[in-house]
Design an enzyme around this catalytic site. Structure first.
Site, PDB file in Angstrom:
ATOM      1  N   HIS A  86      68.738  -8.654  -5.920  1.00 18.70           N
ATOM      2  CA  HIS A  86      69.873  -9.473  -5.505  1.00 18.70           C
ATOM      3  C   HIS A  86      69.435 -10.615  -4.605  1.00 18.70           C
ATOM      4  O   HIS A  86      69.791 -11.759  -4.808  1.00 18.70           O
ATOM      5  CB  HIS A  86      70.875  -8.574  -4.786  1.00 18.70           C
ATOM      6  CG  HIS A  86      70.289  -7.747  -3.671  1.00 18.70           C
ATOM      7  ND1 HIS A  86      69.180  -6.931  -3.848  1.00 18.70           N
ATOM      8  CD2 HIS A  86      70.629  -7.632  -2.361  1.00 18.70           C
ATOM      9  CE1 HIS A  86      68.893  -6.354  -2.700  1.00 18.70           C
ATOM     10  NE2 HIS A  86      69.750  -6.761  -1.794  1.00 18.70           N
ATOM     11  N   ARG A  87      68.594 -10.283  -3.600  1.00 19.84           N
ATOM     12  CA  ARG A  87      68.194 -11.311  -2.653  1.00 19.84           C
ATOM     13  C   ARG A  87      67.245 -12.315  -3.300  1.00 19.84           C
ATOM     14  O   ARG A  87      67.354 -13.522  -3.076  1.00 19.84           O
ATOM     15  CB  ARG A  87      67.555 -10.701  -1.398  1.00 19.84           C
ATOM     16  CG  ARG A  87      67.413 -11.730  -0.289  1.00 19.84           C
ATOM     17  CD  ARG A  87      66.821 -11.178   0.978  1.00 19.84           C
ATOM     18  NE  ARG A  87      67.704 -10.257   1.628  1.00 19.84           N
ATOM     19  CZ  ARG A  87      67.563  -8.939   1.632  1.00 19.84           C
ATOM     20  NH1 ARG A  87      66.519  -8.378   1.049  1.00 19.84           N
ATOM     21  NH2 ARG A  87      68.437  -8.185   2.230  1.00 19.84           N
TER      22      ARG A  87
ATOM     23  N   LYS B  11      60.326  -8.800   7.017  1.00 19.73           N
ATOM     24  CA  LYS B  11      60.246  -8.646   5.566  1.00 19.73           C
ATOM     25  C   LYS B  11      61.049  -9.728   4.850  1.00 19.73           C
ATOM     26  O   LYS B  11      60.669 -10.204   3.788  1.00 19.73           O
ATOM     27  CB  LYS B  11      60.745  -7.257   5.149  1.00 19.73           C
ATOM     28  CG  LYS B  11      59.777  -6.142   5.540  1.00 19.73           C
ATOM     29  CD  LYS B  11      60.286  -4.786   5.099  1.00 19.73           C
ATOM     30  CE  LYS B  11      59.306  -3.672   5.530  1.00 19.73           C
ATOM     31  NZ  LYS B  11      59.830  -2.333   5.238  1.00 19.73           N
TER      32      LYS B  11
ATOM     33  N   GLY C   1      66.663  -0.464   4.177  1.00 19.68           N
ATOM     34  CA  GLY C   1      68.073  -0.195   3.882  1.00 19.68           C
ATOM     35  C   GLY C   1      68.223   0.943   2.884  1.00 19.68           C
ATOM     36  O   GLY C   1      67.608   2.002   3.034  1.00 19.68           O
ATOM     37  N   TYR C   2      69.028   0.717   1.866  1.00 17.79           N
ATOM     38  CA  TYR C   2      69.338   1.768   0.903  1.00 17.79           C
ATOM     39  C   TYR C   2      68.355   1.801  -0.272  1.00 17.79           C
ATOM     40  O   TYR C   2      68.582   2.541  -1.229  1.00 17.79           O
ATOM     41  CB  TYR C   2      70.773   1.595   0.381  1.00 17.79           C
ATOM     42  CG  TYR C   2      71.819   1.665   1.476  1.00 17.79           C
ATOM     43  CD1 TYR C   2      72.362   2.887   1.857  1.00 17.79           C
ATOM     44  CD2 TYR C   2      72.238   0.527   2.144  1.00 17.79           C
ATOM     45  CE1 TYR C   2      73.311   2.971   2.861  1.00 17.79           C
ATOM     46  CE2 TYR C   2      73.195   0.599   3.157  1.00 17.79           C
ATOM     47  CZ  TYR C   2      73.716   1.810   3.510  1.00 17.79           C
ATOM     48  OH  TYR C   2      74.653   1.891   4.508  1.00 17.79           O
TER      49      TYR C   2
ATOM     50  N   ASP D 258      73.320 -12.610   3.692  1.00 14.55           N
ATOM     51  CA  ASP D 258      74.004 -11.372   4.032  1.00 14.55           C
ATOM     52  C   ASP D 258      73.991 -10.531   2.772  1.00 14.55           C
ATOM     53  O   ASP D 258      74.232 -11.043   1.675  1.00 14.55           O
ATOM     54  CB  ASP D 258      75.440 -11.626   4.487  1.00 14.55           C
ATOM     55  CG  ASP D 258      76.042 -10.398   5.166  1.00 14.55           C
ATOM     56  OD1 ASP D 258      75.377  -9.814   6.036  1.00 14.55           O
ATOM     57  OD2 ASP D 258      77.166 -10.009   4.808  1.00 14.55           O
TER      58      ASP D 258
ATOM     59  N   LYS E 114      60.007  -6.247  -6.898  1.00 16.23           N
ATOM     60  CA  LYS E 114      61.372  -6.198  -6.370  1.00 16.23           C
ATOM     61  C   LYS E 114      61.970  -7.603  -6.288  1.00 16.23           C
ATOM     62  O   LYS E 114      63.116  -7.829  -6.703  1.00 16.23           O
ATOM     63  CB  LYS E 114      61.364  -5.529  -4.989  1.00 16.23           C
ATOM     64  CG  LYS E 114      62.766  -5.231  -4.474  1.00 16.23           C
ATOM     65  CD  LYS E 114      62.752  -4.677  -3.054  1.00 16.23           C
ATOM     66  CE  LYS E 114      64.096  -4.896  -2.387  1.00 16.23           C
ATOM     67  NZ  LYS E 114      64.019  -4.792  -0.912  1.00 16.23           N
TER      68      LYS E 114
END
EC number: 3.6.1.66
Lengths: 197, 197
Positions: free
Chosen positions: A180-181, A11, A153-154, A69, A175
Site C-alpha cells: 500500500h505504502r 524504516k 505494525g500488523y 498515514d 514488500k
C-alpha cells in the site's frame, strides 16, 4: 532539493529513499528538524491525516514535505482499525499489544471472513501551497499467529493476495513492490516530480 | 406457557419480565436449564447472532426461546465495536476493560464526531419452526468519563439523544422506554404474542 518526510520512523525514511523518482532528492525526517511539535492525528480519513501532517510540516519548517498515514482495514470490523491502527490497543505504537488485541477481537470470526487490506494515503504539501494526496492499497487476509521478523505494525498477521508469506516475511524490496505504502509513494512521486526540480 | 430467554444475564431476564406483552408467560433463563453448551457467537450481524442463539436454545431445550444480541455502534469507528461489543478488549464481558479501550481509541476524535447508537436484535424461535427477528436502536453520543452506576456494558459512557443523563444514570423503567433492547423486545413481543397463547 530537500524534501521533509513528516515522520520519525527510520524504516519509512529508508522506504522513501528507495523510490526511484526521489533519486537526487535529499530526504530528511522529523528527527533532523529541531523542536517539532506533536500534533494530534484527528482527521476522519487516511487522506485527511496525511494532508494534515504534510501541512503541519510545511508550516513549521518551510520545507516541501511528504507525509503518510496508513493502517489496516479488516472487513469483519467494517474497515477498522483503519486510521486507529497505530493506537488500536490504546497504546500508541505498541505493535505487540495492537496485534494481540486484533487477534482477540477476531477469535470467533471464521477463517473465510478474515479478509483485510492495508491502506496508505501519501500527501505532499509545499510552501507555494501545492497539495497532492493519493491512496494505495494491498489486499489480503489475516492469519491467527504472527509470522516473520521484518516490517512493522500488523505485518506479521497479514498475508497479501498472491503470496504465501506474511508482509513481515517479505524482503523490504519485495514488500515495497506490492505494498500500500509503496504504491501510494510511487504514485505521489510521479505526480510531484515536476515540483522537485 | 414457558419461554426461555437464551441468556444468563439476570438484568436481561428482569427486563424481559417487565414487558407487558409477556405478562402471564413464565420466563426462564439459561441458568434454569441443565447442561447448556456454550456456542460461539460467530454471526456477521446482530440479527444473525440473535437468531443463532434462539435456534440453539430451541434445539437444546425444546422450548420456545427468545434471544438477543446487542452492542454499541460508534460512527467514528465505522459502526464498531458492534457485534464485538462484549469482547472488544478481548476479555469477554469485562465492562471496565471494554470501556477503557473504547475511550483510549477515541482519545483524539473531536467531540462533534463522538456520535453512536446502541443496537439490539431480538429473535424468537420455537419447536414448530417459527422464527422472528427485529431490531431496535437508541441514538446518542459518547462522553469521555463514565457516569452512573446502573445498566451495564457501555451505558456509563453513553448519553441518549434527548437526555442529559447517561444510560447508566437512568432508572431501569426509564431506560426500557427508550432503549434499543426495550424497543426490540416490545416489537418482538407484539409479533410473537399470537404464538404464546
Amino acid at each position: 532539493m530537500r524534501l521533509l518526510l513528516a515522520s520519525r520512523n527510520a524504516k519509512k525514511l529508508a522506504e522513501l529513499r528507495r523510490i526511484e523518482a526521489f533519486s537526487g532528492v535529499e530526504i530528511i525526517g522529523l528527527d533532523d528538524v529541531a523542536a517539532y511539535p506533536e500534533a494530534p492525528e484527528d482527521g476522519a480519513t487516511f487522506e485527511d491525516n496525511a494532508l494534515l501532517k504534510a501541512r503541519e510540516a510545511v508550516r513549521y519548517t518551510g520545507l516541501a514535505a511528504v507525509a503518510d498515514d496508513s493502517g489496516i482495514a479488516v472487513d469483519a470490523l467494517n474497515g477498522c482499525p483503519g486510521i486507529f491502527s497505530a493506537r488500536w490497543s490504546g497504546r500508541h505504537g505498541d505493535d505487540a499489544a495492537n496485534n494481540a488485541l486484533l487477534l482477540a477481537q477476531l477469535r470467533d470470526v471464521p477463517e473465510s471472513r478474515l479478509t483485510a487490506r492495508f491502506v496508505a494515503a501519501a500527501a505532499y504539501a509545499d510552501p507555494d501551497g501545492r497539495e497532492v494526496v493519493v491512496r494505495g492499497e494491498m489486499p489480503g487476509r489475516l492469519i491467527r499467529e504472527p509470522r516473520g521478523e521484518g516490517g512493522f505494525g500488523y505485518d506479521p498477521l497479514f498475508v497479501p493476495d498472491g503470496s504465501d508469506l506474511t508482509a513481515a516475511e517479505l524482503a523490504p524490496e519485495q514488500k515495497d513492490a506490492i505494498s500500500h505504502r509503496g504504491k501510494a509513494l510511487r504514485a505521489l512521486a510521479q505526480q510531484i516530480a515536476p515540483y522537485l526540480r
